[in-house]
Motif scaffolding. Structure first.
Motif, PDB file in Angstrom:
ATOM      1  N   VAL A 397      -9.261   9.432  -1.222  1.00 55.57           N
ATOM      2  CA  VAL A 397      -8.790   8.870   0.048  1.00 55.57           C
ATOM      3  C   VAL A 397      -9.917   8.036   0.660  1.00 55.57           C
ATOM      4  CG1 VAL A 397      -7.904   9.380   2.366  1.00 55.57           C
ATOM      5  CG2 VAL A 397      -7.312  10.875   0.433  1.00 55.57           C
ATOM      6  N   PRO A 398      -9.831   6.712   0.618  1.00 56.83           N
ATOM      7  CA  PRO A 398     -10.869   5.884   1.249  1.00 56.83           C
ATOM      8  C   PRO A 398     -10.732   5.892   2.768  1.00 56.83           C
ATOM      9  CG  PRO A 398      -9.605   4.660  -0.408  1.00 56.83           C
ATOM     10  CD  PRO A 398      -8.846   5.898  -0.090  1.00 56.83           C
ATOM     11  N   TYR A 399     -11.854   5.991   3.449  1.00 59.88           N
ATOM     12  CA  TYR A 399     -11.852   5.929   4.916  1.00 59.88           C
ATOM     13  C   TYR A 399     -11.182   4.648   5.409  1.00 59.88           C
ATOM     14  CZ  TYR A 399     -13.838   3.829   9.120  1.00 59.88           C
ATOM     15  OH  TYR A 399     -13.985   3.110  10.277  1.00 59.88           O
ATOM     16  N   GLY A 400     -11.430   3.517   4.731  1.00 63.66           N
ATOM     17  CA  GLY A 400     -10.922   2.231   5.178  1.00 63.66           C
ATOM     18  C   GLY A 400      -9.411   2.124   5.184  1.00 63.66           C
ATOM     19  N   ASN A 401      -8.718   3.039   4.494  1.00 69.18           N
ATOM     20  CA  ASN A 401      -7.252   3.003   4.460  1.00 69.18           C
ATOM     21  C   ASN A 401      -6.623   3.812   5.585  1.00 69.18           C
ATOM     22  OD1 ASN A 401      -7.685   1.572   2.125  1.00 69.18           O
ATOM     23  ND2 ASN A 401      -6.204   2.688   0.904  1.00 69.18           N
ATOM     24  N   ILE A 402      -7.435   4.598   6.289  1.00 68.83           N
ATOM     25  CA  ILE A 402      -6.922   5.392   7.407  1.00 68.83           C
ATOM     26  C   ILE A 402      -6.923   4.505   8.652  1.00 68.83           C
ATOM     27  CG2 ILE A 402      -7.257   7.458   8.816  1.00 68.83           C
ATOM     28  CD1 ILE A 402      -8.734   8.705   6.435  1.00 68.83           C
TER      29      ILE A 402
END
Length: 640
Positions: A397-402
């Protein structure tokens, strides 16, 4: 890139502006980075939680200001779409543009997120908006180009966009007249923003050079008195990254820059020479109001500047409110029904707040929301596959996708979609699908090292990885920060990783496609090659998409929503487990500067570096010894 500058909003009265001579003031109402937030939303502020935004209230604020100055212009600096469930009908109905038109916007520009559905998706959206029959805002975009291949042909999807742009009437600039003042408005896409639209199919000319020629055309050809740039470039505290400040310094003749992309809230304008730079924050929380007039030198000076909070003090425009409800019904019928979920359906209730979105990613650390999302991916795939389930070692889960966070209280389908709203699948519908790949144990360790080493360079690549427990020391050498790593099950049980074994890994389409770029970002030192079950490299990631049935992709957001529904119920409502209130030792970050902590447990990469260094030192010592020996011989001959 997202920059949040918070402060207490202040208000200044805006003059009525009823005169009709060129010397009179001009009022500019502006927004940017709205991201389809048609409905009000909750935010955490110093005074506590409050409900802000919503297009029905925003429309009332615009009407309020135009009642004071009927000649006020209304503009937007891009990223008007993508971010909520309303994006799911982007291609079929173009809700963002039609709503801007209904609220009376004069002009907008494209942001990078307008290209999330690629060139053909944007083309469909433009045509859908045009076919709606409502008054639409002008779109200005001066530095976009439609590239041709070696044979001089434009790709089919880009050609479709070019035709849609022509049909809609997108222009480099538009000229309006207010109170006898000719106003030129043009649009730009900045360098960083353009880089965030890698699948757009189009290219963007240098913003500064393009602005110079566009301003010249506005001044010399059109004879405008006032130049406004709708710049999707942004500002930053670091001057080297503040593109709109650089634009103002480099291009004379721009009077006002409406600065989008960085989501900045400027409590006071930035003044660069004769250029005024303004930003109103994100998601329609504020309506920016700028009133300017010409001074004795014919330069435009700020009279008043205001960020009008869009809150409960404003009535909801009934016409806009009805339109929004109509769109909600369309979304239900055209998108949500296929997932068996409803727009406002309460999935679960949380007794605690997750980390606020503005605090996510600020530090390298484990985040409960990242754990929940990764666990949701694994849970939903296990549930779908049933007895055929093949164990998943890790979910990335990449931070940038949240894109948002969860707060204490009810969590709805709309809330979940807003948190994980990015992308489009191979089916052409909104939301990235989940897919699986296989990595060796050694590559799993590399993924953790990517998180540890590259995050300080590119914060958006920070990872939350369900299924792993790893420790790293921020003070260790680059690409040698991880000191311990194991597989970790949901209950905390740990297992050693076999470097040669293939492990099943899941993630969203975008996330998994980015893994091979580890090679590039690590200067070729690290390597991750996504594989099929047989160990062969994946050549088409869409072949790895996981489906709910023969046609329906498992979307990332759906997996999260489905997981919420699986929680134990109390009074017929699912409760978010207290398990997700705190970290679970999945990512342990140390800041130990002790020499032993920094140098012990070297990995293969650093051992190679040590070997090279020792070889260099050895050769240097040998060279010095030879030179000293020659010098001694020379001195000996001289003394004789």
């Amino acid at each position: 890139m997202f920059i949040f500058i918070t402060s207490i909003v202040f208000f200044m009265p805006i003059p009525n502006g009823s005169a009709d001579t060129p010397g009179d003031s001009i009022t500019i109402l502006f927004t940017h980075d709205m991201h389809d937030n048609l409905l009000p939303f909750e935010v955490e502020r110093e005074q506590g939680k409050m409900t802000v935004g919503g297009y029905a209230r925003l429309s009332s604020a615009i009407q309020e200001q135009r009642s004071k100055d009927p000649d006020a212009i209304v503009v937007d600096a891009g990223d008007f779409s993508m971010g909520t469930l309303f994006q799911t009908v982007f291609t079929s109905h173009g809700p963002s543009l039609t709503m801007l038109g209904q609220m009376g916007y004069d002009a907008t520009t494209f942001g990078n997120h307008e290209f999330d559905f690629r060139a053909d998706g944007l083309a469909e959206s433009l045509l859908a908006a045009k076919d709606s029959g409502v008054r639409l805002p002008g779109i200005v975009m001066s530095n976009m180009e439609f590239p041709k291949d070696e044979d001089g042909k434009i790709a089919a999807d880009v050609q479709a966009l070019k035709e849609a742009v022509d049909a809609y009437g997108v222009k480099d600039y538009i000229v309006l007249e207010r109170k006898g003042v000719k106003i030129g408005i043009f649009g730009l896409m900045g360098e960083e923003a353009a880089g965030n639209a890698p699948m757009s199919g189009v290219t963007f000319r240098d913003a500064v050079e393009n602005a110079k020629s566009t301003v010249a055309a506005l001044k010399e050809k059109e004879g405008v008195d006032l130049v406004i740039a709708l710049s999707h470039s942004g500002t930053a505290t670091d001057p080297s990254k503040s593109e709109d400040e650089r634009l103002a310094k480099s291009v004379s003749g721009i009077d006002v820059i409406i600065s989008g992309h960085s989501h900045t809230t400027l409590m006071e304008p930035i003044i660069v020479g004769d250029t005024v730079i303004v930003s109103a924050g994100e998601y329609g929380e504020n309506l920016g109001i700028l009133n300017i007039s010409q001074d004795s030198k014919a330069n435009w000076a700020v009279n008043q500047y205001q960020l009008r909070k869009i809150d409960e003090s404003l009535p909801a425009d009934p016409v806009i409110a009805v339109t929004i409800e109509d769109y909600k019904q369309t979304i239900q019928e055209e998108y949500l029904n296929r997932f068996g979920m409803e727009f406002d359906e309460v999935l679960a209730v949380s007794s605690f707040d997750f980390t606020p979105f503005t605090e996510l990613g600020v530090e390298q650390r484990e985040e409960p929301i990242g754990n929940l999302i990764g666990d949701a991916f694994i849970h939903t795939i296990r549930e779908l596959e049933g007895s055929a389930y093949e164990p998943i070692a890790a979910a990335v889960v990449p931070y940038g996708n949240i894109r948002d966070s969860f707060s204490k209280g009810p969590i709805t389908v709309a809330d979940v979609f807003k948190v994980y709203s990015l992308g489009v699948g191979s089916d052409g519908s909104s939301g990235y699908p989940l897919l699986d790949i296989y990595l060796t144990g050694k590559e799993l360790k590399t993924v953790a090292e990517v998180d540890a080493s590259i995050t300080p360079i590119m914060n958006e690549v920070q990872l939350y990885i369900a299924g792993l427990s790893y420790t790293f020391n921020t003070n260790r050498f680059l690409f040698n920060k991880v000191t311990d790593i194991q597989l970790q099950s949901f209950d905390g049980t740990k297992e050693e990783i076999d470097d040669e074994k293939l492990y099943r890994v899941v993630g969203g389409l975008y996330s998994v496609q980015m893994l091979p770029y580890v090679n590039e970002k690590s200067f070729g030192i690290l390597s991750v090659v996504p594989k099929n079950e047989d160990g062969s490299p994946v050549t088409d990631f869409e072949d790895r998409i996981i489906y709910m049935n023969e046609q329906q992709e498992v979307k990332e957001w759906y997996a999260i929503a489905n997981y919420f529904k699986s929680f134990e119920k109390m009074d017929d409502v699912a409760k978010v487990p207290a398990y997700y209130e705190h970290a679970k030792d999945r990512k342990i970050v140390e800041h130990d500067a002790n020499i032993l902590a920094v140098l012990t447990k070297p990995n293969g990469i650093i051992l190679t570096a040590y070997a090279v260094l020792l070889t260099f030192v050895g050769l240097l010592a040998l060279l010095i010894a030879v030179l000293l020996k020659k010098r001694k011989r020379k001195l000996g001959k001289v003394s004789v």
